[in-house]
Design a protein around this motif. Structure first.
Motif, PDB file in Angstrom:
ATOM      1  N   PHE A 188       0.825  -1.207   0.000  1.00 42.68           N
ATOM      2  CA  PHE A 188       0.000   0.000   0.000  1.00 42.68           C
ATOM      3  C   PHE A 188       0.863   1.262   0.000  1.00 42.68           C
ATOM      4  CE2 PHE A 188      -2.778   3.277   1.707  1.00 42.68           C
ATOM      5  CZ  PHE A 188      -3.961   3.029   1.040  1.00 42.68           C
ATOM      6  N   TRP A 189       1.668   1.424   1.045  1.00 44.15           N
ATOM      7  CA  TRP A 189       2.462   2.653   1.171  1.00 44.15           C
ATOM      8  C   TRP A 189       3.752   2.617   0.363  1.00 44.15           C
ATOM      9  CZ3 TRP A 189      -0.377   6.411   2.542  1.00 44.15           C
ATOM     10  CH2 TRP A 189      -1.369   6.262   3.526  1.00 44.15           C
ATOM     11  N   ALA A 190       4.423   1.442   0.329  1.00 41.07           N
ATOM     12  CA  ALA A 190       5.709   1.390  -0.391  1.00 41.07           C
ATOM     13  C   ALA A 190       5.547   1.797  -1.862  1.00 41.07           C
ATOM     14  CB  ALA A 190       6.352   0.011  -0.242  1.00 41.07           C
ATOM     15  N   PRO A 191       4.510   1.319  -2.577  1.00 39.28           N
ATOM     16  CA  PRO A 191       4.336   1.804  -3.960  1.00 39.28           C
ATOM     17  C   PRO A 191       4.022   3.303  -4.037  1.00 39.28           C
ATOM     18  CG  PRO A 191       3.088  -0.226  -3.595  1.00 39.28           C
ATOM     19  CD  PRO A 191       3.583   0.231  -2.260  1.00 39.28           C
ATOM     20  N   ARG A 192       3.306   3.820  -3.034  1.00 34.74           N
ATOM     21  CA  ARG A 192       3.026   5.268  -3.036  1.00 34.74           C
ATOM     22  C   ARG A 192       4.335   6.051  -2.849  1.00 34.74           C
ATOM     23  NH1 ARG A 192      -2.816   6.250  -3.247  1.00 34.74           N
ATOM     24  NH2 ARG A 192      -2.172   8.417  -3.413  1.00 34.74           N
ATOM     25  N   GLN A 193       5.217   5.515  -2.017  1.00 41.66           N
ATOM     26  CA  GLN A 193       6.505   6.202  -1.819  1.00 41.66           C
ATOM     27  C   GLN A 193       7.381   6.118  -3.075  1.00 41.66           C
ATOM     28  OE1 GLN A 193       8.286   4.823   1.876  1.00 41.66           O
ATOM     29  NE2 GLN A 193       7.306   6.513   2.952  1.00 41.66           N
ATOM     30  N   ARG A 194       7.252   5.000  -3.807  1.00 43.95           N
ATOM     31  CA  ARG A 194       7.997   4.900  -5.060  1.00 43.95           C
ATOM     32  C   ARG A 194       7.492   5.954  -6.047  1.00 43.95           C
ATOM     33  NH1 ARG A 194       6.464  -0.004  -7.021  1.00 43.95           N
ATOM     34  NH2 ARG A 194       7.263  -0.838  -5.071  1.00 43.95           N
ATOM     35  N   THR A 195       6.179   6.072  -6.152  1.00 44.82           N
ATOM     36  CA  THR A 195       5.584   7.106  -7.012  1.00 44.82           C
ATOM     37  C   THR A 195       6.047   8.499  -6.561  1.00 44.82           C
ATOM     38  OG1 THR A 195       3.673   5.701  -7.358  1.00 44.82           O
ATOM     39  CG2 THR A 195       3.398   8.030  -7.856  1.00 44.82           C
ATOM     40  N   LEU A 196       6.114   8.672  -5.248  1.00 44.56           N
ATOM     41  CA  LEU A 196       6.551   9.957  -4.701  1.00 44.56           C
ATOM     42  C   LEU A 196       7.974  10.283  -5.151  1.00 44.56           C
ATOM     43  CD1 LEU A 196       5.433  12.015  -2.374  1.00 44.56           C
ATOM     44  CD2 LEU A 196       7.232  10.959  -1.026  1.00 44.56           C
ATOM     45  N   ARG A 197       8.857   9.285  -5.054  1.00 46.89           N
ATOM     46  CA  ARG A 197      10.252   9.509  -5.451  1.00 46.89           C
ATOM     47  C   ARG A 197      10.384   9.731  -6.955  1.00 46.89           C
ATOM     48  NH1 ARG A 197      11.171   5.207  -1.806  1.00 46.89           N
ATOM     49  NH2 ARG A 197      11.213   3.696  -3.501  1.00 46.89           N
ATOM     50  N   GLU A 198       9.632   8.899  -7.727  1.00 47.18           N
ATOM     51  CA  GLU A 198       9.843   8.918  -9.181  1.00 47.18           C
ATOM     52  C   GLU A 198       9.078  10.035  -9.878  1.00 47.18           C
ATOM     53  OE1 GLU A 198       8.872   4.947 -10.374  1.00 47.18           O
ATOM     54  OE2 GLU A 198      10.670   4.087  -9.423  1.00 47.18           O
ATOM     55  N   ARG A 199       7.913  10.409  -9.340  1.00 47.04           N
ATOM     56  CA  ARG A 199       7.095  11.391 -10.042  1.00 47.04           C
ATOM     57  C   ARG A 199       6.837  12.659  -9.243  1.00 47.04           C
ATOM     58  NH1 ARG A 199       2.670   7.426 -11.874  1.00 47.04           N
ATOM     59  NH2 ARG A 199       3.765   6.055 -13.312  1.00 47.04           N
ATOM     60  N   THR A 200       6.393  12.490  -7.992  1.00 47.51           N
ATOM     61  CA  THR A 200       5.935  13.651  -7.240  1.00 47.51           C
ATOM     62  C   THR A 200       7.081  14.630  -6.957  1.00 47.51           C
ATOM     63  OG1 THR A 200       4.324  12.194  -6.190  1.00 47.51           O
ATOM     64  CG2 THR A 200       4.658  14.358  -5.187  1.00 47.51           C
ATOM     65  N   ILE A 201       8.163  14.128  -6.395  1.00 45.45           N
ATOM     66  CA  ILE A 201       9.261  15.029  -6.021  1.00 45.45           C
ATOM     67  C   ILE A 201       9.865  15.700  -7.260  1.00 45.45           C
ATOM     68  CG2 ILE A 201      11.587  15.079  -4.992  1.00 45.45           C
ATOM     69  CD1 ILE A 201      10.500  13.198  -2.803  1.00 45.45           C
ATOM     70  N   PRO A 202      10.137  14.955  -8.354  1.00 42.18           N
ATOM     71  CA  PRO A 202      10.655  15.639  -9.557  1.00 42.18           C
ATOM     72  C   PRO A 202       9.675  16.643 -10.175  1.00 42.18           C
ATOM     73  CG  PRO A 202      11.063  13.270  -9.695  1.00 42.18           C
ATOM     74  CD  PRO A 202      10.183  13.482  -8.510  1.00 42.18           C
ATOM     75  N   THR A 203       8.395  16.278 -10.273  1.00 44.25           N
ATOM     76  CA  THR A 203       7.451  17.227 -10.905  1.00 44.25           C
ATOM     77  C   THR A 203       7.251  18.454 -10.024  1.00 44.25           C
ATOM     78  OG1 THR A 203       5.568  15.982 -10.011  1.00 44.25           O
ATOM     79  CG2 THR A 203       6.155  15.545 -12.292  1.00 44.25           C
ATOM     80  N   GLN A 204       7.262  18.266  -8.719  1.00 47.39           N
ATOM     81  CA  GLN A 204       7.107  19.437  -7.842  1.00 47.39           C
ATOM     82  C   GLN A 204       8.315  20.366  -7.967  1.00 47.39           C
ATOM     83  OE1 GLN A 204       5.993  18.525  -3.793  1.00 47.39           O
ATOM     84  NE2 GLN A 204       3.987  17.766  -4.421  1.00 47.39           N
ATOM     85  N   TYR A 205       9.488  19.783  -8.109  1.00 44.77           N
ATOM     86  CA  TYR A 205      10.665  20.635  -8.313  1.00 44.77           C
ATOM     87  C   TYR A 205      10.505  21.462  -9.589  1.00 44.77           C
ATOM     88  CZ  TYR A 205      15.219  22.204  -9.771  1.00 44.77           C
ATOM     89  OH  TYR A 205      16.244  22.997 -10.210  1.00 44.77           O
ATOM     90  N   ASN A 206      10.113  20.785 -10.682  1.00 47.65           N
ATOM     91  CA  ASN A 206       9.952  21.504 -11.951  1.00 47.65           C
ATOM     92  C   ASN A 206       8.923  22.617 -11.826  1.00 47.65           C
ATOM     93  OD1 ASN A 206      11.849  19.905 -13.229  1.00 47.65           O
ATOM     94  ND2 ASN A 206      10.331  18.433 -13.959  1.00 47.65           N
ATOM     95  N   LEU A 207       7.822  22.333 -11.150  1.00 49.80           N
ATOM     96  CA  LEU A 207       6.779  23.352 -10.986  1.00 49.80           C
ATOM     97  C   LEU A 207       7.279  24.520 -10.137  1.00 49.80           C
ATOM     98  CD1 LEU A 207       3.837  20.874 -10.723  1.00 49.80           C
ATOM     99  CD2 LEU A 207       3.862  22.854 -12.270  1.00 49.80           C
TER     100      LEU A 207
END
Ligand SMILES: [Zn+2]
Length: 628
Positions: free
Chosen positions: A32-51
């Protein structure tokens, strides 16, 4: 690791009962959480930086240091978004080192450090043209708020990577604030609380008592009219005299975090009395079934008792996050399971709904019912929520367990490995499919025989459970809202099995909540469910009634919404398209209904597919005339 990455470090807090377990001591291995954290590392943190780059949030720092020309961009408190992003990245780095991300964070820190004024002041909105206005409008300008987020980012980054640069910036800024606000020059307090908890944490990290004193002074100055005397900013009364939770929901809950942190250092009884009253006011009368908080659009505020509209709920993502943060601190102070219950509820429901499954879109407002027009956005001009949910999800390991004097506390259930040390090193492997199944197995592996207590949370949602030790059923008194304690000499290979019964349940609200009067919500385990139109094609989900005797079943759907347990049942559709499209009419004899099959999904997962109506609360009453 040299530094322990605590979210909140109560290791030496004299009035905290629970000490935290650092992020790096917990390995999340769940579905449940581990895949959400993977998404966070791979997508959320990079896209938030770009924004943050695209919207000028980082270039505001480069402009403030003279590296770039141009005007300040965006809202005056946009610095805070960068700090929250750094905090998220720091927590993420603690769980999984990543050189590229670390380099990126260090470059941003370089930009921040270069923007600091010689006296320690750092707020890019006030650097040049508004220099004379610094600290002149504490009510509205959020300088203390932005500084608070800077301190939290600096602490997390130092604990995670050992990098001192941002911590040095934060210390200079904190010394400047201490000079201004604790020498009698200013009886200040922030319009937007946040810095209180950050100052206490900075005190915990540096040992500099001045920071704790400033945090306390800021709290003590509330209710004296220094930020306008209004209820929305919680300035209408002294904090210790508050009877009800009021005002701007995020400000109020952040303030309570800070007050709880101060309590854990001072043990002041009057402060605890106020916190206890505020908690009861929230949980007994002013909180959503999702753990969300803040009913009103007007002032982003709590309503009066039982004012909890569903479609018109405000329930800002940040308020649910703040509810997690506050209840975590209340738990650290007491070891009381009730606080973890609220934390869990807000985490799995009201906060998690704030981010899409793909990790790139966000809700600011979290209604409990909608006609299909409320969709997550990639970003907001006021982008407080996206990096806030990022820092929470990145730090979840830090909430799962706790320790006290020779006791281990299992707060959250998720497949994971834990390493702690009393006199001997102890490894605990938690095996479970929580939140989808309630079976939890804890394999206890001390390096040699060891005496300690194992506290397992019996969740508030759970009415029945069984406990086994090495295959033997234990007759322990098991009730909800408390921890079950096993104190013994543990040997390598000991296994504890806790079976939490997890049936589908109907939840009703206090009848004074008019939005849900006569209606029910569906819950299974910690998850609150909703009915979304895309799963229910042949009736409008707002017209659904679930009869009190309808059978409800949970079914695992591996390919739906990254894998969810759905709830299926038979209901009745009271089609609302009355004749003549009238809004009102005298009641007719025998309402007409159709039998329908319905399907419900966890609320956090709604609005990830095609738009359409959604509701948590559905009808439950009625003696219909059934057709067909
Ligand atoms: Zn927000």
């Amino acid at each position: 690791m040299e530094h322990k990455v605590h979210v909140v470090d109560t290791s030496t807090s004299p009035y905290a009962k629970i000490r935290p377990v650092p992020i790096e001591a917990v390995k999340l291995e769940d579905g449940f959480w581990a895949p959400r954290q993977r998404t966070l590392r791979e997508r959320t943190i990079p896209t938030q930086y770009n924004l943050c780059e695209e919207t000028g949030r980082i270039s505001n720092f480069r402009r403030a240091s003279g590296k770039e020309a141009g005007d300040f961009q965006g809202y005056f408190f946009n610095d805070s978004d960068i700090y929250k992003w750094i905090e998220a990245a720091a927590f993420s780095l603690a769980a999984e080192p990543n050189e590229e991300l670390r380099d990126l964070v260090e470059r941003v820190v370089d930009d921040i450090a270069a923007a600091q004024d010689v006296d320690g002041y750092l707020d890019t909105y006030f650097t040049f043209e508004r220099k004379k206005e610094r600290w002149t409008n504490l009510q509205e300008m959020h300088e203390l708020y932005c500084h608070g987020h800077m301190f939290q980012a600096a602490i997390a980054l130092y604990r995670s990577t050992g990098g001192r640069k941002l911590l040095d910036v934060a210390s200079r800024a904190a010394d400047n604030i201490a000079y201004i606000f604790s020498t009698g020059k200013r009886n200040g307090t922030p319009g937007h609380p946040e810095i209180e908890m950050a100052l206490v944490e900075l005190y915990r990290m540096t040992g500099k008592r001045t920071y704790l004193q400033v945090a306390k002074a800021l709290l003590d100055n509330r209710g004296r009219g220094v930020v306008g005397g209004g209820q929305n900013l919680i300035d209408h009364k002294q904090f210790r005299e508050l009877e009800e939770i009021v005002g701007h929901s995020v400000r109020s809950l952040y303030l309570n975090c800070g007050a709880t942190d101060i309590y854990m250092e001072t043990g002041e009884k009057a402060l605890w009395g106020a916190l206890d009253r505020l908690w009861r006011s929230l949980v007994e009368r002013r909180m959503y079934v999702t753990g969300g908080a803040g009913a009103r659009y007007d002032g982003e505020a709590f309503g009066v008792d039982f004012e909890l509209p569903d479609a018109m709920a405000y329930a800002e993502t940040c308020a649910a996050i703040a509810n997690v943060m506050w209840n975590w601190r209340m738990f650290l102070a007491t070891g009381d399971a009730r606080y973890v219950d609220v934390l869990e509820l807000a985490l799995y429901n009201g906060a998690l709904s704030g981010i899409s499954l793909d990790g790139k879109r966000y809700f600011y407002v979290n209604p409990l019912a909608n006609r299909g027009d409320h969709r997550r956005q990639e970003w907001f001009p006021c982008a407080c929520c996206p990096p806030n949910i990022a820092r929470l999800l990145a730090s979840l390991q830090g909430y799962a367990y706790g320790v006290s004097e020779r006791e281990v506390w299992v707060n959250l259930y998720a497949q994971s490995g834990l390493q702690v040390k009393f006199s001997k090193a102890i490894r605990i492997e938690q095996r479970t499919e929580y939140p989808w199944q309630g079976d939890v197995t804890l394999a206890i592996e001390p390096e040699a025989e060891a005496d300690f207590g194992l506290n397992m949370r019996m969740p508030g949602w759970c009415g029945m459970a069984e406990l086994e030790l090495n295959g033997q059923r234990l007759e322990t008194s098991i009730g909800p809202n408390r921890f079950i304690t096993l104190r013994r000499t543990w040997s390598p290979g000991d296994v504890v099995r806790l079976a939490l019964h997890m049936p589908v349940e109907r939840i009703e609200s206090n009848p004074r909540v008019d939005a849900s009067l006569g209606r029910i919500a569906l819950r299974r385990g910690p998850l609150i469910y909703c009915i979304e139109q895309v799963d229910n094609r042949d009736f409008d989900v707002w017209d659904l009634v679930v009869p009190t005797d309808a059978l409800l079943a949970a079914e695992w759907e591996p390919n739906l919404l990254n894998g969810v347990m759905v709830i299926r049942g038979e209901g009745l559709a009271f089609d609302s398209d009355w004749q003549d499209r009238r809004l009102y009419r005298p009641p007719v004899a025998g309402r007409r209904a159709r039998r329908v099959k319905f399907s419900a999904i966890p609320y956090y997962a709604w609005a990830n597919r095609e738009p359409g109506p959604m509701t948590i609360w559905v009808g439950s009453q009625g003696t219909p005339v059934i057709e067909g």
